[in-house]
Enzyme design. Structure first.
Site, short mmCIF file in Angstrom:
data_model
loop_
_atom_site.label_atom_id
_atom_site.label_comp_id
_atom_site.label_asym_id
_atom_site.label_seq_id
_atom_site.Cartn_x
_atom_site.Cartn_y
_atom_site.Cartn_z
N LYS A 180 -10.27 -10.66 -31.66
CA LYS A 180 -8.89 -10.65 -31.19
C LYS A 180 -8.67 -11.75 -30.16
O LYS A 180 -7.58 -12.29 -30.04
CB LYS A 180 -8.57 -9.30 -30.52
N LYS B 33 -18.33 -11.50 -22.45
CA LYS B 33 -16.97 -11.45 -21.93
C LYS B 33 -16.86 -11.99 -20.51
O LYS B 33 -15.78 -12.38 -20.08
CB LYS B 33 -16.43 -10.00 -21.97
N LYS C 218 -18.14 -13.77 -34.79
CA LYS C 218 -17.36 -12.69 -35.43
C LYS C 218 -15.85 -12.93 -35.26
O LYS C 218 -15.43 -13.57 -34.30
CB LYS C 218 -17.76 -11.33 -34.84
P1 TYM Z 1 -12.42 -3.02 -30.53
O1 TYM Z 1 -11.03 -2.63 -30.18
O2 TYM Z 1 -12.91 -4.36 -30.07
O3 TYM Z 1 -12.63 -2.99 -32.09
C1 TYM Z 1 -12.26 -1.85 -32.86
C2 TYM Z 1 -13.27 -1.62 -33.96
O4 TYM Z 1 -13.34 -2.78 -34.81
C3 TYM Z 1 -14.69 -3.22 -34.96
N1 TYM Z 1 -14.70 -4.68 -35.10
C4 TYM Z 1 -15.19 -5.33 -36.16
N2 TYM Z 1 -15.76 -4.89 -37.29
C5 TYM Z 1 -16.14 -5.84 -38.20
N3 TYM Z 1 -15.96 -7.17 -38.00
C6 TYM Z 1 -15.40 -7.66 -36.88
N4 TYM Z 1 -15.22 -8.96 -36.70
C7 TYM Z 1 -14.98 -6.71 -35.88
N5 TYM Z 1 -14.37 -6.82 -34.66
C8 TYM Z 1 -14.22 -5.58 -34.20
C9 TYM Z 1 -15.37 -2.76 -33.67
O5 TYM Z 1 -16.77 -2.64 -33.84
C10 TYM Z 1 -14.71 -1.42 -33.43
O6 TYM Z 1 -15.34 -0.41 -34.18
N6 TYM Z 1 -15.41 -0.58 -27.34
C11 TYM Z 1 -14.63 -0.45 -28.56
C12 TYM Z 1 -13.58 0.65 -28.50
C13 TYM Z 1 -14.06 1.98 -28.06
C14 TYM Z 1 -14.79 2.90 -28.85
C15 TYM Z 1 -14.96 4.04 -28.03
C16 TYM Z 1 -15.29 2.85 -30.16
C17 TYM Z 1 -13.84 2.57 -26.86
N7 TYM Z 1 -14.37 3.80 -26.84
C18 TYM Z 1 -15.67 5.15 -28.51
C19 TYM Z 1 -15.99 3.97 -30.62
C20 TYM Z 1 -16.17 5.10 -29.80
C21 TYM Z 1 -13.92 -1.76 -28.83
O7 TYM Z 1 -13.70 -2.54 -27.94
O8 TYM Z 1 -13.45 -1.88 -30.09
#
Ligand code: TYM
Length: 327
Positions: free
Chosen positions: A195, A111, A192
């Site tokens: 967003k 990032k 992957k």
């Molecule tokens: P975020 O918002 O980027 O993504 C949310 C969830 O979606 C999963 N994900 C994917 N799974 C499969 N294929 C993909 N291409 C893909 N892109 C995203 C992510 O693994 C995630 O589970 N840091 C985290 C948010 C967070 C969090 C937490 C998660 C903050 N605190 C505590 C678990 C526990 C994040 O940025 O997710």
């Protein structure tokens, strides 16, 4: 009852990668576990956000959580910034984690790559994530594959804290599916689905129209052969589409291969469009219903009340262990 915690950032639209890798699992877990699902707005501001968009996206994500089937009478849905304990514990954990371990975080490296300036928040982001999880005595954390390293750090921090101050935190386990935990970008199957990819046809958002879904799938990269065969190494594009087909269409990979034998990618993609459109249609109509009902704010208020109650207990025990005066 075992506890589950997970979060999704309210940044732009939620795509089928988020759904398949994480949110769909949330729905499956809600009947058997005490689940906390969070809209992690504090994580979103580690990179620049348009305030109006962040506001709108946070409420939309809450509506989407409910539209995919999360039932507020079974799970606790809330916004991270409504529970100050998250920021407070994050600070306490920052004072118990090391720059060396944060320097190793690959998501931070990705990032921050090529950026002139990077916020300190982006750097300490994984510690806030550890705080999110540890505050709820969490046993399991359902996430996609890209969060694996963050979960390992969370475990390391909790084990270290327990050793230093005595048993305080439950050491959480990640729940990462063997299949579908990394949905790839439709325009480049070596990355992957993300967003932040500016090509709108690289992803399918849960709220995309049927015509947009059709365009994105028909444009999706495949390869120069025409055989529908699951082979991640040699046919990453086709294998990615087959993964989506398998999970949303509920058809084993082998059956998909047999069904399209000799038919080529055209017929396969055409049916995949149908599967995705009909899979998302009920979510989209429920989403509109929920937004119109005005119940989102009420659910979030009740969720934040419960989250504050549970997390304050853990926060206080941490502060006591560390020697803070509690009156
Ligand atoms: P975020 O918002 O980027 O993504 C949310 C969830 O979606 C999963 N994900 C994917 N799974 C499969 N294929 C993909 N291409 C893909 N892109 C995203 C992510 O693994 C995630 O589970 N840091 C985290 C948010 C967070 C969090 C937490 C998660 C903050 N605190 C505590 C678990 C526990 C994040 O940025 O997710």
């Amino acid at each position: 009852m075992k506890r589950v915690f997970s979060g999704v950032q309210p940044t732009s639209q939620i795509h089928i990668g988020n759904y398949i890798g994480a949110i769909k699992r949330f729905v499956e877990l809600q009947n058997d576990m005490d689940c906390f699902f969070c809209i992690v707005d504090l994580h979103s501001v580690t990179v620049p956000q348009n305030p109006k968009e962040l506001y709108k996206n946070s409420l939309q994500l809450a509506a989407l959580y409910m539209a995919v089937g999360l039932d507020p009478s079974k799970v606790t849905l809330f916004i991270q910034s409504h529970v100050p304990a998250h920021s407070e514990l994050a600070w306490l954990l920052q004072c118990n984690s090391y720059m060396g371990e944060l320097n190793r975080m690959t998501q931070f490296k990705e990032k921050s790559l090529g950026k002139d300036t990077v916020t300190t928040g982006l750097y300490t982001y994984p510690v806030l994530m550890a705080a999110d999880i540890l505050l709820y005595d969490t046993h399991f954390v359902p996430v996609g594959n890209d969060q694996k390293q963050h979960l390992e750090l969370c475990r390391d921090i909790s084990i270290r804290f327990n050793k230093k101050y005595g048993e305080t935190f439950i050491v959480p386990e990640p729940l990462i599916s063997k299949f579908g935990a990394r949905i790839m970008s439709l325009d480049d199957a070596t990355n992957k689905m993300s967003k932040s990819n500016e090509n709108k046809h690289s992803k399918i958002n849960l709220l995309d129209s049927p015509s947009k879904i059709k365009k994105s799938i028909m444009k999706a990269v495949t390869d120069s052969e025409s055989e529908v065969r699951f082979d991640v190494e040699n046919k990453p594009g086709v294998s990615n589409l087959m993964t989506i087909y398998n999970i949303l269409g509920d058809l084993p990979l082998e059956d998909i291969e047999n069904k399209y034998e000799g038919l080529g990618y055209g017929a396969f993609k055409k049916d995949l469009v149908e599967i995705v459109v009909s899979g998302l249609e009920p979510i989209q109509s429920k989403y509109e219903e929920i937004l119109a009902s005005g119940e989102v704010e009420k659910v979030l208020k009740e969720g934040a009340d419960r989250a504050r109650e549970v997390s304050n207990e853990v926060l206080n025990s941490v502060k006591k262990k560390m020697g803070f005066v509690i009156l």
